[in-house]
Design an enzyme around this catalytic site. Structure first.
Site, PDB file in Angstrom:
ATOM      1  N   CYS A  17      -9.237  -3.344 -10.520  1.00  0.00           N
ATOM      2  CA  CYS A  17      -8.791  -2.133  -9.837  1.00  0.00           C
ATOM      3  C   CYS A  17      -7.436  -2.324  -9.144  1.00  0.00           C
ATOM      4  CB  CYS A  17      -9.830  -1.650  -8.835  1.00  0.00           C
ATOM      5  SG  CYS A  17     -10.193  -2.851  -7.566  1.00  0.00           S
ATOM      6  N   HIS A  53       0.815  -1.219   0.000  1.00  0.00           N
ATOM      7  CA  HIS A  53       0.000   0.000   0.000  1.00  0.00           C
ATOM      8  C   HIS A  53       0.843   1.261   0.000  1.00  0.00           C
ATOM      9  CE1 HIS A  53      -2.930  -3.080   1.006  1.00  0.00           C
ATOM     10  NE2 HIS A  53      -3.688  -2.343   0.238  1.00  0.00           N
TER      11      HIS A  53
HETATM   12  C1  PEP Z   1      -6.107  -5.268  -4.650  1.00  0.00           C
HETATM   13  O1  PEP Z   1      -5.876  -6.082  -3.748  1.00  0.00           O
HETATM   14  O2  PEP Z   1      -5.800  -5.464  -5.850  1.00  0.00           O
HETATM   15  C2  PEP Z   1      -6.778  -3.995  -4.336  1.00  0.00           C
HETATM   16  C3  PEP Z   1      -7.161  -3.174  -5.280  1.00  0.00           C
HETATM   17  O3  PEP Z   1      -6.945  -3.687  -3.023  1.00  0.00           O
HETATM   18  P1  PEP Z   1      -5.742  -3.116  -2.107  1.00  0.00           P
HETATM   19  O4  PEP Z   1      -4.571  -2.854  -3.020  1.00  0.00           O
HETATM   20  O5  PEP Z   1      -6.236  -1.894  -1.444  1.00  0.00           O
HETATM   21  O6  PEP Z   1      -5.507  -4.242  -1.159  1.00  0.00           O
END
Ligand code: PEP
Ligand code: MG
Length: 641
Positions: free
Chosen positions: A570, A250
């Site tokens: 996403c 993140h």
């Molecule tokens: C993912 O896991 O691809 C996602 C979009 O969620 P995050 O990156 O916030 O875990």
């Protein structure tokens, strides 16, 4: 040179490093095994050094190093009642266990250093570990809680100070020579360092303060948490590099979203780059160049100008539609991590927000935001999108996304679980803490009058979880209606993230309950390949092109299309134009990505035909090796530029 003497002795575990005060007296700047020298030093001028890491953001930055120093921690002295002794002892035990874990991890990283440095640092870590065992230090701390009736952090501070002072007093009064006194000083420093580490783990104090970050500086630190990135001002900061971190954690995602040139996972960086060193952060190559030569500096300046020009080119694409050469419309939306990104989303020409990671609302604050506060923030974002849809993902808490207010209000344990990715995260937490979930759902529903909204559930693995979440949702709707709140008609669609292999493989069943799917390729890759997405050491194994990951995405997409449920991607995959033809070929028509990637992906969409992509995807899906897939993607991209 003097700078070298100020270097930190070691790259830490990230949470808290071995502080300079605990450095062995003769610590000097270590050479990095991954470090290469170029351009030979002229007299009085340090030689250029290049350190490799993981490329995070495309830009190049030049600036003086700003080292984010961890603030001193001074917890208030706290007395306790006899009834609290047990709880305080448990807190101390948990902090000791966490500190040991950090040090063991640190020790495991030592083999990345030159032998000479290992020989200096390993005994130091062993000494720390010894002190954290059944030592006089930890025994006295426990005793202090029981007999002095003080909180764990007070007991740690009192004991550490007293023991360090006693060691120094003994050395001063004894007849030992200066060498013994130096050794006693080092021992006292070790005791203080252990106390600091314990207190930091007990109080979960913020580790750094970015307020003093000078304009145009390059931030260099051991570890940057997502919560730290939320405190950065991208307009002041030239670039970021850190010893720790992986490509799709993140922290990386947030840095990318802010468009800050960044390189993570640069082993031994903080030791090599004391404050004030001139540094180039090359986010394209994943390289940090320290004390660059005149020629390197000139080249970096040209790259900075080149990037500015490229940005102007992308800006011209803003008003053009995202449509394939054979007329298929594609939805390109932006992911939003922080409200600071809203202007970037408008500039990029994104058609709404496909993933609002609501975690930011909960970070860096002492108390959780209440329903009114949350509703106001969501409303502000929805209004700013002026009629474009906003998909709000409810809180996706995990070990990595530290949220102190959740701990303070007793909603998550003080210490992260042994294996946070496989424990209570995402929807699992919300279902266990319905009050948290209900407050957020109520706030979203109230804000949903301001524009089109969808609600997205993170970390789903079973049909039962969606059903339970819907029950909570319906309860909240009934409560708000009883309260006389005006709610949108129809109610916002209720969708799920497909980010676990379980969700992907049961997508046909989940599509019966979910209104839409958002494929989270980041976690899907992590869980499928059993590779921590934020861990530099396993970063080479993190491969979203692994056939297993692609097959799961294909299965989930086909299930959604069959059931006529909207499906998007996403994860970070969606923002890489090289992957666009493959994703289009799998039947996907909706992507959400960091705002700065929208123009690049739009360009890729506008250069291909959907039919050609479908044929291409069939070929890709026949491959067994990600290296072959990667090659095919590069070839296809080059042929369609
Ligand atoms: C993912 O896991 O691809 C996602 C979009 O969620 P995050 O990156 O916030 O875990
Ligand atoms: Mg995820």
């Amino acid at each position: 040179m003097a700078k070298a003497a100020a270097a930190k002795p070691i790259a830490g575990t990230g949470r808290s490093g071995v502080s300079p005060s605990s450095a062995p007296a003769k610590t000097k700047r270590r050479s990095n095994p991954r470090e290469s020298k170029a351009g030979g030093a002229k007299a009085g001028r340090p030689a250029e050094r290049r350190l490799r890491g993981i490329a995070i953001t495309e830009g190049v930055a030049i600036g003086p190093v700003f080292g984010a120093v961890e603030p001193e921690i001074e917890p208030a002295r706290r007395r306790i009642q006899a009834a609290d002794i047990e709880a305080e002892r448990s807190r101390l035990d948990a902090a000791i266990a966490q500190s040991k874990k950090q040090l063991i991890k640190l020790r495991a990283r030592l083999d990345m250093l030159p032998e000479e440095s290992q020989a200096e640092i390993a005994p130091l870590i062993d000494a720390y570990l010894h002190m954290l065992g059944p030592s006089r230090l930890t025994r006295t701390m426990r005793q202090r809680i029981e007999e002095g009736l003080v909180a764990a952090e007070t007991a740690v501070r009192d004991t550490g100070d007293a023991m360090a002072a006693a060691i120094m007093a003994m050395a001063e009064t004894g007849s030992d020579g200066s060498e013994q006194r130096a050794s006693a000083r080092r021992h006292a420093d070790e005791v203080r360092e252990i106390s600091r580490r314990l207190i930091r783990n007990l109080t979960r104090q913020p580790f750094r303060n970015f307020a003093a970050l000078p304009q145009g500086a390059v931030l260099i630190c051991e570890y940057l948490r997502p919560a730290d990135v939320a405190l950065l001002d991208p307009s002041r900061l030239a670039g970021v590099a850190a010893d720790e971190g992986g490509a799709d954690g993140h922290t990386a995602i947030m840095l990318r979203a802010l468009g800050v040139p960044a390189v993570l996972g640069v082993a031994d960086l903080t030791a090599a780059a004391p404050p004030g060193t001139l540094a180039i952060i090359d986010g394209r190559k994943g390289e940090v160049i320290l004390d660059p030569s005149t020629a390197t500096l000139a080249e970096a300046r040209r790259a900075v100008t080149g990037f500015a020009r490229q940005r102007q080119h992308w800006a011209r694409l803003r008003r053009l539609p995202a449509i394939t050469t054979d007329g298929q419309e594609v939805e390109l939306q932006a992911n939003l991590e922080l409200p600071a990104e809203l202007p970037l989303i408008a500039q990029a020409g994104a058609a709404g927000i496909g993933l609002l990671r609501s975690e930011f609302l909960f970070m860096n604050r002492e108390r959780l935001p209440d329903e009114d506060q949350q509703a106001e923030i969501y409303r502000g974002i929805i209004e700013a999108m002026a009629g474009d849809p906003v998909t709000i993902r409810v809180l996706d808490w995990s070990g990595e996304k530290e949220i102190d207010a959740l701990v303070a209000e007793g909603l998550v344990p003080d210490l992260p679980p042994e294996n946070p990715a496989l424990s209570v995260r995402g929807l699992r937490l919300l279902l266990r803490r319905p009050e948290l979930f209900e407050t957020q759902l109520a706030a979203i529903l109230r804000a949903a009058n301001a524009g089109p909204v969808r609600i997205l559930l993170p970390m789903v693995t079973t049909l039962g979880e969606i059903r339970s979440a819907r029950e909570v949702f319906e309860r909240v709707v009934r409560r708000l209606r009883r309260r006389g709140e005006r709610l949108p008609e129809p109610l916002p669609p209720f969708g799920i993230m497909i980010e676990t292999p379980a969700a992907a493989l049961s997508a046909d069943a989940l599509a019966l309950e979910a209104d839409f799917f958002a494929i989270g390729s980041n976690d899907l890759t992590m869980y499928t390949l059993a590779v921590d997405r934020a861990e530099a050491e396993v970063a080479p194994l993190y491969d979203p092109l692994h056939p297993a990951v692609l097959r799961l995405m294909q299965f989930a997409t086909e299930a959604a299309l069959l059931m006529r449920k909207p499906v998007s991607v996403c994860g970070e995959l969606a923002g890489n134009p090289k992957f666009t033809p493959l994703l289009l070929g799998l039947g996907l028509r909706s992507f959400s990505m960091n705002a700065s990637a929208v123009p690049r992906v739009k360009q890729a969409v506008r250069h291909v035909g959907a039919d050609a992509c479908a044929r291409f995807a069939r070929r890709v899906m026949e491959q067994n090796h990600s290296s072959m897939i990667d090659e095919l993607l590069s070839e296809f991209a080059a042929a369609n530029e």
